[in-house]
Design a protein around this motif. Structure first.
Motif, PDB file in Angstrom:
ATOM      1  N   ALA A   1       3.678  39.860  34.972  1.00  0.00           N
ATOM      2  CA  ALA A   1       3.465  41.004  34.087  1.00  0.00           C
ATOM      3  C   ALA A   1       2.827  40.574  32.765  1.00  0.00           C
TER       4      ALA A   1
ATOM      5  N   PHE B   1      -0.926  39.482  33.499  1.00  0.00           N
ATOM      6  CA  PHE B   1      -1.791  40.625  33.792  1.00  0.00           C
ATOM      7  C   PHE B   1      -2.005  41.493  32.552  1.00  0.00           C
ATOM      8  N   ARG B   2      -0.968  41.637  31.742  1.00  0.00           N
ATOM      9  CA  ARG B   2      -1.128  42.423  30.513  1.00  0.00           C
ATOM     10  C   ARG B   2      -2.099  41.727  29.566  1.00  0.00           C
TER      11      ARG B   2
ATOM     12  N   ASP C   1      -5.485  42.173  30.775  1.00  0.00           N
ATOM     13  CA  ASP C   1      -5.811  43.599  30.925  1.00  0.00           C
ATOM     14  C   ASP C   1      -6.206  43.937  32.361  1.00  0.00           C
ATOM     15  N   ILE C   2      -5.470  43.372  33.312  1.00  0.00           N
ATOM     16  CA  ILE C   2      -5.652  43.678  34.728  1.00  0.00           C
ATOM     17  C   ILE C   2      -4.617  44.725  35.119  1.00  0.00           C
ATOM     18  N   PRO C   3      -4.993  45.743  35.890  1.00  0.00           N
ATOM     19  CA  PRO C   3      -4.034  46.797  36.247  1.00  0.00           C
ATOM     20  C   PRO C   3      -2.749  46.247  36.859  1.00  0.00           C
ATOM     21  N   LYS C   4      -1.653  46.787  36.402  1.00  0.00           N
ATOM     22  CA  LYS C   4      -0.360  46.335  36.894  1.00  0.00           C
ATOM     23  C   LYS C   4      -0.200  46.585  38.388  1.00  0.00           C
TER      24      LYS C   4
ATOM     25  N   ALA D   1      -9.711  43.782  40.675  1.00  0.00           N
ATOM     26  CA  ALA D   1      -9.504  43.717  39.221  1.00  0.00           C
ATOM     27  C   ALA D   1     -10.812  43.944  38.482  1.00  0.00           C
TER      28      ALA D   1
ATOM     29  N   GLN E   1     -11.586  47.013  35.873  1.00  0.00           N
ATOM     30  CA  GLN E   1     -11.962  46.789  34.479  1.00  0.00           C
ATOM     31  C   GLN E   1     -13.322  47.396  34.174  1.00  0.00           C
TER      32      GLN E   1
ATOM     33  N   GLY F   1      -7.278  49.504  32.420  1.00  0.00           N
ATOM     34  CA  GLY F   1      -6.607  48.292  31.994  1.00  0.00           C
ATOM     35  C   GLY F   1      -5.235  48.147  32.626  1.00  0.00           C
ATOM     36  N   TYR F   2      -4.383  47.410  31.962  1.00  0.00           N
ATOM     37  CA  TYR F   2      -3.048  47.152  32.503  1.00  0.00           C
ATOM     38  C   TYR F   2      -2.259  48.439  32.678  1.00  0.00           C
TER      39      TYR F   2
ATOM     40  N   ASP G   1       7.842  46.607  31.227  1.00  0.00           N
ATOM     41  CA  ASP G   1       7.720  45.378  31.987  1.00  0.00           C
ATOM     42  C   ASP G   1       9.028  44.711  32.349  1.00  0.00           C
TER      43      ASP G   1
END
Length: 491
Positions: A129, A132-133, A136-139, A203, A207, A212-213, A218
């Motif tokens: 978490a 990825f945050r 800025d990659i989607p959760k 990813a 983006q 984003g995330y 979290d």
């Protein structure tokens, strides 16, 4: 209702009950006896006590030491901080720009060393978490990364893995955990490379679209009762994890072991396993195994299981000796680890019992012939088809594999010997096939993984399916094709 329809109803009901979180200790015998009742092929009480329970007990007798030692090892890796130390090492070396690869490798290192996939999901999620945050990659891609690292190549493909999916074929085929190493490595690389490419591509597209995330909490979620019981069965402290946010990444806040000490037990598992098979076993006097009181067996049948028992035992002792001051209560860690092995092995054994009842029905001969016909005389295709289909139906790699080998193992061995196919190659195909279609929506590990990440099937299951089911199926095809080519060239 035809006998085939009755079997399909029982299988469908088993899948539905598992998806809804009903324990397999109830669902497996109930659906097995339902099949026996609907077909009228077996006396109900006899089917339960003499077939279901007999086969359930046999599986537990054969594999309980592996489950117990694996669970204790995983618990000690967690309680000593070794798992978190390794995760931080990998993430620090690769950096946030390689967040996907970092998470996959964190999971892979731990599972290849024998840590339970359930424990890995809880331990690595906070690290994933945070990475990825920061990137800025989607959760919603986190479950896919965790599944790729924990449920695929380290579970079934890489030689020497102490995973139960790599151990179950050994007594049936007389092989070891290092069976067909070259083919295993190639199929493992296919899973890893295609999985990472898929997740990185997803990813990048997200983006590019400005996703984003996302706005997410979290910390680990408040778990429903079923998932809480699964986690506690693995010996995991739910209160501790749910109170620890992913951003709590300060190494000084915990008494973590050095990275070298953290990775050493994992290296010891693999090296000891190999040395025991290659050096120790040939020097042992194993003639006593032929005696009836020892099962009238051979060293080829038990050497693989012995090697995993010895290697995990040595690694456990090393973990305790090297981290004595980090273990607040050794007895509690050992107790919880041992207790954690009970529910998983009983769940898997119950699926074995289910399969034994189905195999005893008259209709199973028809089903067996249909499955064997799928191979067109190729034993590798036949074993891959039967194992993958049964793993998909039961939602369990180990359960589907055990059912197939219990019912058709001797047939597969005879086919291999008749056609000149190596039993080591058959071992590797069997292991990889077990993980090719097991990660369907009703799979217990998938359900737990999504719950830990606080995401729904709709949010994240698509990527989990691709990396943990579709891509392993591609790797299985590559494995079988390469095995055929190697055999054609006499390699």
């Amino acid at each position: 209702m035809t006998d085939l329809a009755a079997v399909l109803v029982a299988l469908g009901l088993l899948m539905g009950l598992a998806y809804r979180g009903v324990t397999l200790l109830i669902a497996a015998p109930a659906t097995a006896l339902l099949a026996a009742l609907l077909t009228g092929g077996l006396p109900i009480l006899g089917a339960y006590t003499q077939i279901f329970m007999s086969n359930t007990g046999s599986f537990i007798v054969s594999f309980f030491p592996l489950f117990m030692l694996g669970a204790i090892f995983g618990k000690l890796m967690d309680d000593t901080g070794s798992a978190r130390s390794l995760a931080r090492l990998v993430s620090a070396r690769l950096g946030p720009e390689r967040a996907v690869v970092a998470v996959v490798l964190c999971c892979a290192v731990l599972t290849y060393g024998g840590v339970s996939a359930f424990v890995v999901a809880f331990a690595i999620y906070p690290v994933a978490a945070a990475l990825f945050r920061n990137a800025d990659i989607p959760k919603r891609l986190i479950p896919g990364a965790l599944a790729l690292g924990a449920f695929t190549f380290t579970m079934s493909a890489l030689p020497g893995s102490p995973a139960i999916q790599n151990a179950i074929p050994m007594p049936f085929l007389g092989t070891t955990a290092f069976a067909a190493p070259a083919l295993g490595i190639v199929s493992g690389l296919v899973m890893f490379a295609l999985g990472v490419l898929w997740l990185n591509g997803r990813a990048a597209r997200a983006q590019a679209a400005g996703e984003g995330y996302g706005d997410h909490v979290d910390c680990a979620p408040a778990l429903d009762r079923t998932t809480r019981e699964r986690a506690q069965a693995e010996g995991f402290d739910i209160v501790e994890i749910s109170a620890k946010p992913a951003s709590a990444m300060d190494p000084d806040a915990e008494r973590l072991p050095p990275a070298a000490l953290a990775v050493l037990p994992i290296v010891v598992v693999i090296v000891t396993n190999f040395l025991f098979i290659q050096v120790v076993v040939p020097r042992m006097d194993t003639a006593f195994l032929a005696e009836p009181k020892f099962g009238a067996t051979t060293i080829e049948t038990v050497r693989g299981v012995w090697a995993v028992i010895v290697s995990l035992s040595v690694a456990i002792l090393l973990l305790i000796a090297g981290n004595w001051h980090r273990l607040d209560d050794l007895r509690t860690s050992l107790d919880q680890g041992a207790d954690a092995s009970v529910l998983p092995i009983f769940n898997t054994a119950s699926l074995v019992g289910f399969g034994a009842v189905i195999a005893a029905l008259p209709i199973f001969d028809v089903i067996s012939q249909a499955v064997l016909a799928l191979g067109g005389g190729n034993p590798l295709v036949s074993v891959a088809a039967s194992v993958s289909v049964l793993s998909a139906m039961t939602g369990s790699a180990s359960g589907g594999m055990s059912i197939a080998l219990d019912a058709l193992g001797p047939t597969f061995v005879d086919m291999a010997r008749t056609t000149g196919v190596s039993l080591e190659v058959m071992h590797r195909v069997t292991a990889v096939a077990s993980g090719a279609l097991d990660a369907l929506p009703h799979n217990g590990a998938v359900i737990t993984l999504l719950t830990v990440c606080r995401l729904s099937h709709r949010d994240a299951y698509g990527d989990v399916f691709v990396v943990a089911a579709a891509i392993p199926m591609i790797a299985l095809v590559v494995l079988i094709v390469l095995a055929g080519l190697f055999r054609s060239f006499g390699l």
